[in-house]
Motif scaffolding. Structure first.
Motif, short mmCIF file in Angstrom:
data_model
loop_
_atom_site.label_atom_id
_atom_site.label_comp_id
_atom_site.label_asym_id
_atom_site.label_seq_id
_atom_site.Cartn_x
_atom_site.Cartn_y
_atom_site.Cartn_z
N ALA A 181 0.82 -1.21 0.00
CA ALA A 181 0.00 0.00 0.00
C ALA A 181 0.86 1.26 0.00
CB ALA A 181 -0.89 0.00 1.23
N ALA A 184 -3.29 -0.80 4.85
CA ALA A 184 -3.59 -2.21 4.56
C ALA A 184 -4.64 -2.30 3.45
CB ALA A 184 -4.10 -2.90 5.81
N LEU A 185 -5.60 -1.41 3.52
CA LEU A 185 -6.66 -1.37 2.52
C LEU A 185 -6.92 0.08 2.17
CD1 LEU A 185 -9.43 -3.63 4.14
CD2 LEU A 185 -8.09 -4.21 2.12
N ARG A 243 -2.34 -0.02 8.38
CA ARG A 243 -1.78 -1.33 8.71
C ARG A 243 -1.40 -1.39 10.19
NH1 ARG A 243 0.31 -5.45 6.24
NH2 ARG A 243 0.09 -4.57 4.16
N PHE A 263 -15.18 -6.01 2.71
CA PHE A 263 -13.73 -6.17 2.78
C PHE A 263 -13.29 -7.58 2.48
CE2 PHE A 263 -13.11 -2.48 6.04
CZ PHE A 263 -13.55 -1.60 5.07
N ASN A 264 -14.13 -8.58 2.83
CA ASN A 264 -13.72 -9.94 2.49
C ASN A 264 -14.75 -10.64 1.60
OD1 ASN A 264 -15.65 -10.35 4.41
ND2 ASN A 264 -14.58 -12.01 5.45
N ASP A 283 -8.39 -1.35 -2.66
CA ASP A 283 -7.02 -1.75 -2.95
C ASP A 283 -6.47 -2.57 -1.80
OD1 ASP A 283 -6.19 -1.03 -5.46
OD2 ASP A 283 -6.08 1.08 -4.90
N PHE A 284 -5.97 -3.74 -2.14
CA PHE A 284 -5.40 -4.63 -1.14
C PHE A 284 -4.14 -5.21 -1.76
CE2 PHE A 284 -5.42 -9.09 0.62
CZ PHE A 284 -4.92 -8.73 1.85
N LEU A 311 -9.74 -5.81 -4.69
CA LEU A 311 -10.33 -7.10 -4.26
C LEU A 311 -11.81 -7.23 -4.56
CD1 LEU A 311 -11.89 -6.66 -1.36
CD2 LEU A 311 -9.62 -6.93 -0.41
N VAL A 315 -9.22 -14.10 -1.08
CA VAL A 315 -9.40 -12.87 -0.29
C VAL A 315 -9.74 -13.21 1.15
CG1 VAL A 315 -10.89 -10.88 0.03
CG2 VAL A 315 -10.05 -11.45 -2.25
N ILE A 356 -7.98 -12.22 4.58
CA ILE A 356 -8.71 -11.27 5.43
C ILE A 356 -9.71 -12.05 6.25
CG2 ILE A 356 -10.14 -9.21 5.46
CD1 ILE A 356 -8.99 -8.42 2.80
#
Lengths: 456, 313, 331
Positions: free
Chosen positions: B2, B63-64, B88, B109-110, B126-127, B132, B142, B146
């Motif tokens: 990131a 992180a994301l 992060r 997110f997942n 963005d991951f 993702l 993913v 996560i």
């Protein structure tokens, strides 16, 4: 174990996601295939029977041959009761069921619902009779033409004679169409008056389809008795025997099963006794049907000396389906909200009054659904009736519950068990008739289930 | 990995009260999107960017990174164009009243929303340089990277050992399974309580233990991020406290995103806080994001202040 | 009951009892009484008693079955030694040289049930997994009622199908030496018959597994297959096993299809292409003939039925026990 070096940890996991994914897809395909195979096999069953059976059920190639022998053709025909009333009876007969209840309600507003229905029925019943007579008239005209076409003269006699002397062919037509048609219109009218538009349209539609199909069916097959020659054999005694037995079975099993369910749900305390009955009922549901047959053989046929009669068969069948009725009636009773019972108790009703006027009306639809499903189980059962010794070759109609009888599945079994292909064909035809009856019953149950609440 | 989102923001937007510069970091939303509806909430500015304007002094990796993430259930839009960084190795809390889309956002997110028929996500998350929510990205992969802990503890009806080993097994873990189970349970602060009865069913544990088992289960597949959906809402205060301590510890090695109803909890455990709010038409939007301390002591948005001080309930 | 009312004389002719009962029925409606006190009017008590009797009827049915079976079975074992029945694999009840080795029939029953299960378990379980985990709600709403209707197709129909459709295919595959009556075709249609039972009941059990368990597994990076096979199936294990046992019990008790297609050849061989005879088929065979009720053939009918009854009863009880014992309780 520190995420400070995540990459080191991650190497321990194999990057097989794509492989696993394709496994998963493969698995889904396999599951889909399982459904497909089951459906295809069962579809093959239906197609096989339809193809085999239709040949005999719908063609009348054999009819010509039979006519040449002069067998089974109607000779005695009813005279029309009179033509004049028919011109006005028809519109009245068709309209009355639809407008009857409304008319009544507007004439005498505020009638209790039960009384309204009763009077409605009294008004509707003549309408049904009109249609019935109308049908007989139509049928007799048809028969006269038919009789003339095959060179038999005879247009005398009356309506009663028709029942007395007509062949099975006529009786089946008269019973099935002449009674079902008016009843269907009656039902349609009732549904209409209850503002249930869908069933009120559906029933006449089904009736018309049934009527059209019936016109193409070889009447001989439905209206003659078993025979040594496949071409001459029919399922008349089997169909009437099945209907006869079903009526008695339902009359025995429904009150007993529903009574037991009411006791278990509404009266019984949660003690060892009710638990034992409950376990017993679920175990009875798993007892092989042929064992019920042996029970019936010893108890009804031998000890009570019913002999191999409709009554013995119906009693056996009633015991067989009772667990099903009990369980489904219990489920129906459980759907009644407790608040409804409490509300009724709160205004001072006795237990039985609560059940009779609040619980039963609410649960009745569900119970009826369960009863129809139980009957559809009974209609296909063969083994117990073979065990009590129901005969397969019955060349007469049962007059009383103590007569010998046969039913459709036994007739099918008998024909299937014979080596000649001709009998296999008519077995398939009989299976079609059986399956149509079953499907209609299941459809009725599904419609019932959709409106499990009745409101009287 | 990131980009350093905040550092970049700091350089381009030296004044936190200057929203127009922040707007440059992201392309403006296409005109077809519901500008009017957004204006109803954000009043004077693009709501998604308006939110991120705290002054960060901390240098932190992301992180994301979310860009204009919207989520729909059929024709219903649950969240609208949320742009949000997730730092992060920090605990990020998502707060907001019921129905504001916190859980929906977390489930984006997942890719858990994939499991709901008719659900879809637009925008970018963005991951590690990949988006993702891209349908080409494998949701299974993913979710391996996560992890997630749910509102109600949901251990599998298997032994404690098998509960922890399950994820590692299906993901083809080839190392020492006993060590992995022990490590994971230790990290989940459960090892001492269950080390003698690893064969016991996971369902036999108490609620708080079950939830820690679920955390241990999530840790065992070595995720980079752990999502927690109100992990303590079904637990008693003592168990809640244990879970909160655990979150703080785990934050040293993992990135944690936690959805919570409980303001005090967010204040206690999180480093960063995002405040979401649903407008009239029940569409969730980001109101404000920043270091937890700033959000709680000095919120920039009036609505955040109202919520923090309990005026939304 | 009415006599207990204080205002009525103690001894009454029967008609008066009926009349007073009717009066009670009316009074019941007019004066609803004391629900809280737990006492009922006499009409209410009559109804209570009648309903109680209907409920006990089911117990009498069980007792009746057991008594009927035991009575003739005991008669049978008076004439035939116990070991001849349970210690032999030769059955020839209708020949002059009578042998009553019930194992030949149990074997035939078991073989057909086994073939049926081999067909039905994979099909039924896969169908259940598909319906519960993969199928969109609309597909399930269509397929499930069809399955339930299929479960109600009369068994003679399956017998016809076995004889007319399945057997010829088997002969095409294995050669024309194979008889038209064989265990394989009977077993296959028995399998088809129980597919709906397994599919429907297993699907119910799988759907009862809470959603949160599935989500938990997905969140660990499971594929749909892994969720289905490693989480849902084990969690629904008790229901699935119970459905299989119930289906097996149905296969064992199945009568018409195996009578029609199995052939009436009691034997103890392992070749599924040969004709066999099941316990149920034997009962039908003996029932069809006019067996005198004093003959040994008539009595052995009940001994075989007793074996069958005990076998299916044990299976049903095991099924109930499994579904209670191994059920996971989720709050």
């Amino acid at each position: 174990m520190s995420a400070a070096a995540p990459s080191a940890q991650l190497t321990a996991f194999s990057p097989r996601v794509r492989i696993r994914r394709s496994f998963s897809v493969g698995f889904m395909v396999a599951a889909l295939l399982a459904i497909a195979i089951s459906m295809i096999m069962l579809g093959a069953l239906v197609v096989e029977i339809a193809v085999d059976g239709a040949a005999r059920l719908f063609t009348d190639g054999t009819a010509v041959e039979r006519e040449a022998r002069g067998g089974g053709i109607v000779t005695d025909l009813p005279t029309p009761v009179g033509m004049a009333w028919m011109t006005w009876a028809l519109p009245v007969a068709i309209l009355l069921p639809f407008i009857g209840p409304r008319l009544l309600n507007s004439l005498v507003p505020g009638l209790p619902r039960l009384a309204e229905r009763l009077i409605g029925l009294i008004v509707l019943a003549p309408a049904a009779v009109f249609i019935h007579i109308l049908y007989v008239r139509f049928e007799s005209a048809y028969l006269i033409d038919y009789a003339r076409a095959v060179g038999i003269d005879g247009a005398s006699g009356n309506l009663l004679q028709l029942f007395g002397e007509a062949s099975g062919f006529q009786i089946v037509r008269l019973l099935v169409i002449g009674i079902l048609l008016p009843l269907g219109i009656l039902a349609a009218g009732w549904f209409w008056s209850q503002r249930m538009r869908k069933p009120s349209m559906l029933i006449p539609a089904i009736m018309i389809i049934a009527w059209v199909v019936y016109l193409f069916i070889d009447p001989w097959f439905l209206s003659s008795f078993p025979s040594r020659k496949p071409a001459d054999a029919g399922i008349f005694s089997a169909v009437t025997g099945t209907l006869y037995m079903m009526v008695i079975t339902a009359a025995i099993a429904f009150p007993l099963g529903v009574g037991a369910a009411i006791y278990l749900e509404e009266y019984a305390r949660r003690n060892w006794f009710s638990r034992m009955i409950q376990i017993n009922v679920s175990n009875l549901a798993g007892v092989p049907s042929i064992i019920y047959g042996l029970l019936g053989l010893q108890v009804f046929v031998r000890v009570l000396e019913f002999e191999r009669s409709v009554l013995a068969g119906a009693c056996t069948m009633a015991l067989l389906v009772m667990p099903i009725i009990i369980v489904s009636a219990q489920e129906a009773l459980r759907t009644v909200p407790p608040s409804m019972r409490e509300a009724a108790y709160a205004v001072g009703a006795t237990r039985w009054q609560v059940i009779r006027f609040h619980v039963l009306p609410y649960a009745f639809g569900g119970m009826l659904t369960g009863n129809i499903l139980a009957m559809s189980r009974a209609i296909g059962e063969t083994a117990p009736l073979i065990a009590i010794g129901a005969l397969t070759f019955i060349a007469f109609l049962a007059d009383s519950p103590t007569d010998d009888f046969t039913v459709l599945p036994i007739q099918v079994f008998n024909w299937v068990a014979r080596p000649q292909a001709g009998f296999h064909e008519i077995a398939a035809s009989a299976i079609i008739v059986l399956m149509v009856i079953l499907l209609l019953m299941n459809a009725a149950a599904i419609i019932m289930r959709q409106r499990t609440r009745t409101d009287w | 990995m990131a980009r350093n989102f905040f550092t970049m923001m700091k350089s381009t937007a030296p004044s936190a009260t200057e929203p127009s510069t922040a707007e440059r970091t992201v392309a403006p939303p296409p005109p077809s999107m519901k500008q009017d509806a957004a204006a109803g909430v954000g009043v004077h500015l693009d709501p998604t960017l308006e939110a991120v304007r705290h002054d960060f002094t901390e240098e932190v990796e992301m992180a994301l990174e979310l860009r204009d993430v919207s989520a729909f259930y059929g024709s219903f839009q649950a969240i609208d164009r949320i742009t949000l960084p997730v730092p992060r190795n920090r605990v990020t809390a998502l707060i907001g009243p019921s129905g504001c889309g916190k859980s929906t956002l977390l489930r984006c997110f997942n890719r858990m929303n994939d499991l709901i028929p008719g659900a879809r996500i637009t925008g970018r998350i963005d991951f590690g340089g990949r988006n993702l929510v891209d349908p080409n990205v494998d949701a299974v992969e993913v979710r391996r990277r996560i992890g997630m802990v749910f509102q109600k503890p949901n251990p599998f009806p298997k032994s404690i050992y098998e509960n922890v080993a399950f994820g590692a097994r299906i993901n083809g873990y080839s190392g020492d399974m006993d060590r992995l189970v022990e490590d994971s349970l230790r990290r989940a602060a459960l090892w001492d309580e269950v080390k003698d009865e690893l064969d016991k069913s996971g369902l036999a544990l108490s609620g708080g233990q079950q939830q820690r088992l679920c955390i241990g289960r999530a840790i065992a597949v070595q995720p980079e991020i752990i999502l927690m959906d109100e992990p303590a809402s079904a637990l008693d205060p003592v168990a809640t406290l244990k879970i909160e301590d655990l979150m703080r510890e785990l934050a040293e090695d993992y990135t944690i995103v936690v959805v919570t109803h409980n303001m005090q909890q967010a204040g206690r455990v999180s480093d960063y806080t995002a405040f979401l709010l649903a407008g009239e038409e029940r569409v969730g939007r980001l109101v404000e994001f920043g270091p937890t301390q700033d959000i709680f002591t000095n919120p920039l948005d009036q609505r955040t202040e109202d919520y923090i001080t309990g005026r939304y309930g | 009951m009415a006599a207990r009312q204080p205002n009525e004389p103690q001894a009454q002719p029967p008609q008066d009892t009926v009349r007073s009962l009717l009066a009670e029925l009316w009074r019941d409606r007019l004066q609803p009484s004391r629900p809280g006190s737990g006492r009922e009017t006499s009409a209410g008590r009559v109804i209570h008693a009648a309903l109680f009797l209907t409920a006990t009827l089911s117990a009498f049915v069980t007792i009746g079955i057991v008594l009927v079976l035991i009575f003739e079975t005991v008669e049978f074992f008076r004439e035939v030694p116990f070991l001849d029945f349970f210690g032999s694999t030769k059955w020839s009840a209708l020949f002059a040289e009578k042998q009553f080795g019930v194992w030949a029939l149990v074997w035939g029953t078991g073989m057909i049930a086994l073939i049926g299960l081999v067909v039905a378990i994979p099909l039924g379980l896969m169908a259940a997994v598909f319906l519960s985990e993969y199928a969109p709600p609309r597909v399930r709403a269509i397929v499930k009622p069809i399955l339930e209707i299929l479960a109600g197709v009369p068994t003679v129909v399956f017998g016809y199908f076995a004889l007319v459709s399945v057997s010829p295919v088997i002969r095409d595959i294995f050669g024309q030496d194979v008889g038209i009556y064989n265990a394989l075709s009977a077993g296959i249609v028995v399998g088809l018959m129980i597919v709906p039972i397994i599919a429907s009941l297993s699907e119910d059990a799988m759907r009862a597994v809470p959603r949160s368990l599935r989500e938990g597994a997905y969140a660990l990076g499971s594929t749909r297959m892994e969720v289905s096979l490693r989480v849902v199936l084990p969690a629904a294990f008790s229901g699935v096993v119970a459905s299989i046992i119930l289906a097996a019990s149905r296969a064992v008790g199945e009568t018409m299809a195996v009578t029609i297609a199995g052939g009436g050849n009691p034997q103890f061989g392992v070749n599924p292409l040969e004709a066999v005879q099941t316990m149920t088929a034997m009962i039908v065979q003996l029932s069809l003939g006019d067996t005198p009720t004093t003959s040994i053939e008539f009595k052995v009918l009940f001994a075989v039925a007793m074996t069958l009854f005990v076998l299916t009863l044990v299976m049903n009880i095991v099924a109930q026990w499994v579904s209670r014992r191994f059920r996971e309780e989720y709050e």
